[in-house]
Every structure is written in structure tokens, then in C-alpha cells.
Design a protein around this motif. Structure first.
Motif, mmCIF file in Angstrom:
data_model
loop_
_atom_site.group_PDB
_atom_site.id
_atom_site.type_symbol
_atom_site.label_atom_id
_atom_site.label_comp_id
_atom_site.label_asym_id
_atom_site.label_seq_id
_atom_site.Cartn_x
_atom_site.Cartn_y
_atom_site.Cartn_z
ATOM 1 N N UNK A 201 5.339 -24.292 -22.750
ATOM 2 C CA UNK A 201 6.000 -24.240 -21.451
ATOM 3 C C UNK A 201 5.816 -25.544 -20.677
ATOM 4 N N UNK A 202 4.668 -26.160 -20.810
ATOM 5 C CA UNK A 202 4.455 -27.462 -20.163
ATOM 6 C C UNK A 202 5.446 -28.482 -20.708
ATOM 7 N N UNK A 203 5.669 -28.469 -22.020
ATOM 8 C CA UNK A 203 6.635 -29.400 -22.602
ATOM 9 C C UNK A 203 8.048 -29.109 -22.103
ATOM 10 N N UNK A 204 8.374 -27.830 -21.942
ATOM 11 C CA UNK A 204 9.699 -27.480 -21.417
ATOM 12 C C UNK A 204 9.866 -28.026 -20.003
ATOM 13 N N UNK A 205 8.847 -27.862 -19.172
ATOM 14 C CA UNK A 205 8.911 -28.392 -17.812
ATOM 15 C C UNK A 205 9.079 -29.911 -17.814
ATOM 16 N N UNK A 206 8.382 -30.582 -18.720
ATOM 17 C CA UNK A 206 8.423 -32.044 -18.740
ATOM 18 C C UNK A 206 9.742 -32.583 -19.270
ATOM 19 N N UNK A 207 10.302 -31.939 -20.299
ATOM 20 C CA UNK A 207 11.419 -32.532 -21.036
ATOM 21 C C UNK A 207 12.786 -32.093 -20.534
ATOM 22 N N UNK A 209 15.549 -31.311 -17.523
ATOM 23 C CA UNK A 209 15.797 -31.756 -16.134
ATOM 24 C C UNK A 209 15.854 -30.574 -15.164
ATOM 25 N N UNK A 210 14.728 -29.927 -14.961
ATOM 26 C CA UNK A 210 14.676 -28.733 -14.120
ATOM 27 C C UNK A 210 14.603 -29.122 -12.648
ATOM 28 N N UNK A 211 15.352 -28.389 -11.823
ATOM 29 C CA UNK A 211 15.198 -28.576 -10.387
ATOM 30 C C UNK A 211 14.108 -27.631 -9.890
ATOM 31 N N UNK A 212 13.821 -27.678 -8.589
ATOM 32 C CA UNK A 212 12.714 -26.888 -8.041
ATOM 33 C C UNK A 212 12.890 -25.385 -8.245
ATOM 34 N N UNK A 217 11.192 -20.431 -11.092
ATOM 35 C CA UNK A 217 11.627 -19.243 -11.846
ATOM 36 C C UNK A 217 10.973 -19.200 -13.215
ATOM 37 N N UNK A 218 10.806 -20.374 -13.830
ATOM 38 C CA UNK A 218 10.171 -20.424 -15.143
ATOM 39 C C UNK A 218 8.706 -20.000 -15.065
ATOM 40 N N UNK A 219 8.019 -20.383 -13.995
ATOM 41 C CA UNK A 219 6.614 -19.974 -13.866
ATOM 42 C C UNK A 219 6.483 -18.460 -13.738
ATOM 43 N N UNK A 220 7.516 -17.791 -13.237
ATOM 44 C CA UNK A 220 7.442 -16.336 -13.067
ATOM 45 C C UNK A 220 7.507 -15.594 -14.394
ATOM 46 N N UNK A 221 8.153 -16.184 -15.401
ATOM 47 C CA UNK A 221 8.252 -15.486 -16.689
ATOM 48 C C UNK A 221 7.144 -15.905 -17.646
ATOM 49 N N UNK A 222 6.450 -16.986 -17.352
ATOM 50 C CA UNK A 222 5.434 -17.495 -18.283
ATOM 51 C C UNK A 222 4.309 -16.506 -18.555
ATOM 52 N N UNK A 223 3.707 -15.854 -17.554
ATOM 53 C CA UNK A 223 2.627 -14.903 -17.884
ATOM 54 C C UNK A 223 3.105 -13.726 -18.717
ATOM 55 N N UNK A 255 3.368 -31.812 -14.772
ATOM 56 C CA UNK A 255 4.667 -31.237 -15.136
ATOM 57 C C UNK A 255 5.408 -30.585 -13.978
ATOM 58 N N UNK A 256 4.794 -30.483 -12.812
ATOM 59 C CA UNK A 256 5.485 -29.987 -11.623
ATOM 60 C C UNK A 256 5.528 -31.092 -10.586
ATOM 61 N N UNK A 257 6.694 -31.265 -9.938
ATOM 62 C CA UNK A 257 6.764 -32.254 -8.876
ATOM 63 C C UNK A 257 6.229 -31.655 -7.581
ATOM 64 N N UNK A 258 6.153 -32.482 -6.535
ATOM 65 C CA UNK A 258 5.551 -32.031 -5.284
ATOM 66 C C UNK A 258 6.311 -30.872 -4.671
ATOM 67 N N UNK A 259 7.651 -30.893 -4.742
ATOM 68 C CA UNK A 259 8.451 -29.809 -4.156
ATOM 69 C C UNK A 259 8.175 -28.487 -4.869
ATOM 70 N N UNK A 260 8.072 -28.524 -6.195
ATOM 71 C CA UNK A 260 7.805 -27.293 -6.955
ATOM 72 C C UNK A 260 6.415 -26.749 -6.645
ATOM 73 N N UNK A 261 5.435 -27.639 -6.517
ATOM 74 C CA UNK A 261 4.086 -27.177 -6.207
ATOM 75 C C UNK A 261 4.030 -26.547 -4.824
#
Length: 528
Positions: A201-207, A209-212, A217-223, A255-261
Motif C-alpha cells: 500500500x505504501x508503494x501504491x501511495x508513492x507511485x 498520482x493520488x489526490x488527497x 479513502x485508500x487508508x480506510x480500506x487498508x486495515x 508517502x502522504x503529503x501534508x494535506x493528506x496527513x
């Protein structure tokens, strides 16, 4: 669906109002929610609530564990890993054994396997309850670190005991060799799959072009992915979520930008608050259904209450005894890890505090409800209704009795009256801010003089970088200066990440400052 929607909306509204009342009364909101659900369950005319255990295990548990793994101080976990490991595994096994031996001797028809089943259900303290209760009192960092770290791992150990006990009851035998191999696979396999999926999932976030919104939304399905995959391969879904959550938390700056955090913090805080509220309300609402099944089996209610009181006493006693055993073994074998300064009185009263924090909750109820109604032979599962009722009594008593008395116990005992005062914490924050400002000043001085001259804003930063002039003037910033500002903020993050290796620095202060840097970056983006 139209009849269910008003009920769900009313539950959320009740959760918000009860939380406001709990804050005003300075008591933990899970206590009020359970009591409210208990009172509502006996109102005439209301339908009986029957909870599907899979709803809690799969819908509620993964995000609750994932959020806890993101917020815990991993540095403190590493520092106190021996104590955390002993409470999360050894103490849980000892508690389950104590319950099994006592109920086997006292309750007619309770075999050792049934005793271990009950012990596995009630041996794991609830993380949400403890955190909600201790926020109203001041406790040492090492104590809160042990409690938080334990709460991340003890669910896995208790559910492992529960699963093995179910197998023993269903088959009538227990093969130690197979159980040992299964246990190793559940721990190693669950942890490994959690780390692998987290890395993917970290690689997906990095590679990508995801917006905030997409990142959040991706973090919600990861667990849910971590939990489901681990369970499909018979690993521990709990350990998968915990290990994956800890890994992703340590990589959040990459892997998360400031807006996402920033935005994910608010999203997850609200999401977890609603999940916790719904679960604790459902615990109270379930009582009427449990009492009905108990009476159908012909078990007198006073007798069942007595068994519940007995098991609760065993749980509290076993936890306090284990805490003292951990303290004595630490004093004998590793006295150097005892926090300094720590008075003799504080040292010997702390195990009582640790023992009194064993409130039970979500996982215990879900495990009890997961007991099948019948065995593989078609016979009714022995003592199922009694186990359910005892579990509810344990949850209710530990939440209300321990939950209401724990803050008073800490205040009256004056156990931690010598903790850092608010003035000391303010000085620690000031020291951190001063170090960060000095680092920023040196960073700016190291840049080319051409970049620092001719712009009033950048020159102002050299004397006090936090001040901004002409913030609403679009002419003050260009691509070159914006790149400088972003490079400066990245340097600040690296400085704080390196500073976090210092064991004397509170990681909570580091995270607060990182959050401020994220806010600063987003403010610059809006102004540019």
C-alpha cells in the motif's frame, strides 16, 4: 432499510450527546454509552438487538486497531517492549489459566476446555475504555506506553486462546504439537502478511498520482485488507493490522503529503469515535437478549450474577498479581530500566494501578457472541448462555466499578503528584521550538546569498522565520522562493525525525510540531 435508518441516526445523535455529558462529568464516555444501552434495552416495545460477531470482528475491529497503531508512540513501545510483551501475552495466558481453574472447580458442568474458552474471552482488557478513562488524569509516560502497547497486542493473544479452546471443545482433544505450530503460524504469518500488505500500500501511495481524497479513502480500506488476507491464510488478523499499521505510521512522512496527513487526522478521529460509540451502545442493548437465553436454559439469574462477580474478582486479582510479578522480576534481572526518579511508594503502588486498568469491552463481547450455537455433532454448545452472561457482567462491572474509581484512586493516592507540571511541559515545548528555530536559521544561512537578498520576506525569516509580512500580496512569492520554503520545511521534518531518536524527547511533542509544519505548508500553498 427505511426503518433501520432512523435507529442508526438516533444512535449517532445519542453518542454525540452522551459524549458531551461524559466530558462535562469528567468520566469516560464508554461507561455512559453502555449504561444508556442497558437502560434502553429494557424499554417495553423495543425490538431485541442481536449482534452478529462478524460485524464486530471484521467491520469494527480492524479500523480501531489500525488507528491505535498510527497514534501510539513506537519509540515508547520499543523502550518498554519487555513489559508490553509480558502484559500482552504472558499476563493474558496467566489470566485465562486462572479463570479456567477457578470456574472448573466452582461452576457445575464447566470443563477445563470451557474454562479456557471463558478465560480467553475475558482475559483481554479493552484499549478504548482505558484510554478514555485515563485522559482525565495524569499518569507517567511509561505507564501509558505500557497500557497502549498492551492494548494493541493482547487482543491477538486472547483470540488465539479462544480459537484453540473452541477446537478442543469441538473435537474433545487437544494436540500440543499441532497447537504450537498453529500458534507460531498465527503470530509469524499474521505479522508477516500485515507488513507485506502495508508495504504494498505504501508503494501504491508513492507511485500513483493520488489526490488527497483518494489517499484518505485508500487508508480506510487498508486495515480491512490486512485483516481479511491474514484470516484467509489462518494467520492472526489482529497482528496483521497492528504490524501493518505500525509500519505505515513510521513511513507516513514518505508517502502522504501534508494535506493528506492533516485531513486524514480529522477523518479518522470522527470515524473511530462513531465506531466506538456504536459498539458500546450495542453492548448495553444486547443484555436483554442474553438474559432471555439464560432464562431459557433454566439458570437462575442471581446464581449467574454470582458467577460473574467471581470471574471479575479473579480477573482483577490475576492482573494485579501479574503486575507485581513483572515488577519483582524487573527489579531482580533488569533494575536499570526502572524509571528515574521513582520513589519506593510509587514503585510498589504502580502494579495496583496497572491491575485496576483492566476494563473489558468490544473484543470480549464479540468473542462470546462468536461461540457457535451447536457443536459439529448437532448438540447444543455447552454453557453458551452462561458464558455470554458472565462476559456481560465482567464488561459491565469492570467498566463501571474500575472505570469510575480509577481516576479517584490516582488522585487520592497522590501516586503521580510529582509528575511534570504544566510549567515543565511548557518549558519542554519552548526548548523544542527554540531548537527548531535555530536549525531553521542555520538552514537559511547555508543557502546562497543571492537567494536571501532582495526579498523582504526571506530576510525577515533570518531574524524570526515564523513571522510573515505582506502575506496577502501575491507579488511576494515566486517559484524559486516557494521551492526554498518547501525545502526549509522538509529540512525541519528531517531535524524532528532525527531528534525523535533522543529518548528524553516526548514523541507527542514531535508529532505536534510535525502537524504544525504540515499546516504551515498548506498555508503557503493557499497563499501562493
Amino acid at each position: 432499510m427505511h426503518s433501520l435508518l432512523p435507529f442508526l441516526l438516533a444512535m449517532v445523535a445519542a453518542i454525540v450527546l452522551l459524549n458531551l455529558l461524559a466530558t462535562k462529568l469528567k468520566i469516560a464516555y464508554p461507561i455512559l454509552l453502555v449504561v444508556a444501552g442497558l437502560l434502553v434495552s429494557f424499554l417495553p416495545g423495543l425490538p431485541r438487538v442481536a449482534i452478529n460477531p462478524n460485524l464486530i470482528f471484521f467491520v469494527f475491529l480492524p479500523p480501531l486497531l489500525f488507528e491505535a497503531a498510527w497514534t501510539i508512540s513506537f519509540k515508547e513501545m520499543k523502550k518498554w517492549w519487555r513489559m508490553i510483551g509480558s502484559f500482552a501475552f504472558v499476563v493474558v495466558f496467566f489470566t485465562a489459566l486462572s479463570v479456567a481453574l477457578v470456574v472448573h472447580q466452582v461452576i457445575p458442568g464447566f470443563t477445563l476446555a470451557l474454562g479456557f474458552l471463558l478465560g480467553g474471552i475475558v482475559s483481554s482488557p479493552d484499549a478504548v475504555s482505558t484510554g478514555a478513562i485515563t485522559k482525565f488524569v495524569r499518569i507517567p509516560k511509561y505507564t501509558s506506553a505500557v497500557l497502549e502497547g498492551e492494548s494493541l497486542l493482547n487482543d491477538a493473544s486472547s483470540l488465539i486462546i479462544f480459537r484453540f479452546a473452541l477446537v478442543a471443545i469441538g473435537t474433545g482433544q487437544f494436540v500440543w504439537q499441532e497447537a504450537t505450530l498453529d500458534f507460531i503460524w498465527m503470530v509469524v504469518g499474521g505479522t508477516g502478511m500485515g507488513l507485506l500488505i502495508a508495504w504494498l500500500f505504501v508503494q501504491v501511495h508513492k507511485r500513483l498520482p493520488l489526490d488527497t481524497p483518494s489517499s484518505i479513502a485508500l487508508t480506510l480500506i487498508e486495515p480491512y485488507c490486512m485483516y481479511w488476507v491474514a484470516e484467509q491464510f489462518h494467520g492472526s488478523g489482529v497482528l496483521a493490522v497492528v504490524s501493518g499499521g505500525l509500519f505505515m505510521s513510521s513511513q507516513r512522512l514518505t508517502f502522504l503529503d501534508s494535506a493528506s496527513r492533516i485531513q486524514s487526522f480529522s477523518v479518522w478521529e470522527s470515524f473511530v469515535f462513531i465506531l466506538n460509540g456504536v459498539v458500546f451502545l450495542l453492548i448495553g442493548l444486547e443484555l436483554a437478549e442474553i438474559v432471555d437465553s439464560l432464562q431459557a436454559d433454566g439458570i437462575p439469574l442471581p446464581t449467574a450474577i454470582g458467577y460473574g462477580l467471581l470471574v471479575t474478582g479473579v480477573l482483577i486479582g490475576a492482573r494485579i498479581l501479574s503486575a507485581y510479578a513483572a515488577l519483582i522480576s524487573t527489579l531482580v534481572f533488569r533494575p536499570g530500566v526502572i524509571p528515574r526518579p521513582l520513589s519506593t511508594r510509587m514503585r510498589w503502588l504502580t502494579p495496583i494501578l496497572l491491575g485496576w486498568t483492566g476494563m473489558r469491552g468490544v473484543v470480549s463481547l464479540a468473542a462470546a457472541l462468536a461461540i457457535p450455537v451447536t457443536l459439529n455433532t448437532g448438540q447444543a454448545f455447552p454453557q453458551r448462555s452462561l458464558i455470554l452472561f458472565i462476559t456481560f457482567v465482567v464488561i459491565l462491572l469492570t467498566l463501571i466499578v474500575q472505570g469510575l474509581t480509577l481516576p479517584s484512586f490516582i488522585r487520592r493516592s497522590k501516586l503521580y503528584e510529582n509528575l511534570l507540571s504544566e510549567e515543565d511541559e511548557t518549558l519542554a515545548k519552548q526548548k523544542l521550538h527554540l531548537g527548531l528555530k535555530q536549525h531553521t536559521y542555520q538552514f537559511l544561512k547555508s543557502k546562497s546569498p543571492d537567494e536571501l537578498t532582495g526579498n523582504p520576506v526571506v530576510e525577515k525569516l533570518l531574524s524570526h522565520w515564523e513571522e510573515r509580512t505582506n502575506a496577502n500580496d501575491a507579488s511576494w512569492m515566486d517559484d524559486k522562493k516557494m521551492a526554498l520554503f518547501q525545502e526549509m520545511l522538509a529540512s525541519q521534518r528531517r531535524y524532528l525525525a532525527d531528534l525523535n531518536h533522543d529518548p528524553t524527547i516526548d514523541e507527542a511533542l514531535i508529532r505536534q510540531q510535525l502537524y504544525q509544519i504540515d499546516l504551515e505548508e498548506e498555508r503557503l500553498k493557499l497563499l501562493y
